[in-house]
Enzyme design. Structure first.
Site, short mmCIF file in Angstrom:
data_model
loop_
_atom_site.label_atom_id
_atom_site.label_comp_id
_atom_site.label_asym_id
_atom_site.label_seq_id
_atom_site.Cartn_x
_atom_site.Cartn_y
_atom_site.Cartn_z
N HIS A 285 24.04 24.65 17.33
CA HIS A 285 25.30 25.42 17.37
C HIS A 285 25.04 26.85 17.82
O HIS A 285 25.77 27.38 18.67
CB HIS A 285 25.96 25.41 16.00
N GLU A 286 24.02 27.49 17.26
CA GLU A 286 23.73 28.87 17.63
C GLU A 286 23.30 28.97 19.09
O GLU A 286 23.64 29.93 19.78
CB GLU A 286 22.66 29.46 16.71
N HIS B 140 26.17 29.22 21.43
CA HIS B 140 26.65 30.58 21.71
C HIS B 140 25.83 31.22 22.83
O HIS B 140 26.37 31.96 23.66
CB HIS B 140 26.57 31.44 20.45
N HIS C 295 27.18 32.65 26.36
CA HIS C 295 26.83 33.97 26.89
C HIS C 295 26.28 33.86 28.30
O HIS C 295 26.65 34.65 29.19
CB HIS C 295 25.80 34.63 25.97
#
Length: 230
Positions: free
Chosen positions: A100-101, A104, A108
């Site tokens: 999940h991280e 991100h 980006h």
């Protein structure tokens, strides 16, 4: 003019209880699936690094961070930071959170518009979110509708941030599950378990956005009541 108790208070109390329930659900699912090893035997760090490589994000670092469920992606440092229970753990929960991280980080890397917007909102809200409650309180104490309205407008920015965050988080989870499956980092049978972990985490953001929206409506109600009494 009522301040501590309004017609919105019971609804807000219910929302706070639901938020508490969402937090407990996250902790419960993370604890449960944190005890179940992922079949591939990969740690959160390994999964994060694998997804980053496969998406050409060689300039994004993966680092451990103290705390429980303190995982996050830092866009200014271009770093995925994984908590102690994720970084070196090979559980289903750890793998899901790590992916999940990295979701991100992928956002980006592709300039996902809502992530960019959220990033730009942060420095402004670091100032206005702290001022909002004081302006609202001062507006009530001194019967200064201008101060109160300014506080409400500042708080509306907080609500906007919460609602921008929702699709950002949902999209990161969607990307995470897709990468886990596409790269074979977990078995197909483990995808539903990973989805349960990420869904529980998403509910905390839904609860936070709901509470913020209800608080904004309460402030608007107080403001309109004050104008009616003037």
């Amino acid at each position: 003019m009522p301040f501590l108790y309004t017609p919105w208070t019971p609804v807000l109390l219910l929302a706070f209880l639901l938020s508490l329930g969402a937090q407990l659900l996250v902790q419960s699912r993370f604890a449960h699936y944190g005890q179940i090893p992922a079949s591939r035997g990969l740690t959160g760090r390994s999964v994060a690094e694998a997804i980053l490589r496969q998406n050409g994000l060689y300039d994004v670092a993966v680092e451990p961070v103290p705390g429980s469920l303190s995982d996050h992606y830092d866009p200014t440092e271009r770093t995925v930071r994984l908590s102690e229970g994720v970084y070196d753990s090979a559980s289903i929960a750890a793998v899901a959170v790590a992916a999940h991280e990295v979701g991100h980080a992928i956002q980006h890397g592709t300039n996902y518009p809502l992530l960019v917007l959220r990033h730009h909102l942060v420095p402004v809200l670091n100032i206005t979110s702290g001022l909002a409650p004081w302006l609202i309180l001062a507006g009530i104490l001194f019967k200064a509708s201008g101060l109160f309205l300014l506080g409400v407008l500042f708080f509306a920015g907080v609500v906007l941030f919460h609602f921008v965050t929702l699709p950002v988080e949902f999209d990161a989870s969607r990307r995470a599950l897709r990468e886990l499956e596409r790269l074979g980092l977990v078995s197909p049978a483990e995808i539903p378990a990973a989805r349960k972990v990420l869904t529980a985490a998403a509910l905390t953001y839904v609860a936070a956005a709901t509470i913020a929206a209800l608080q904004l409506l309460e402030y608007i109600w107080i403001f309109t009541q004050g104008r009616d009494e003037a």
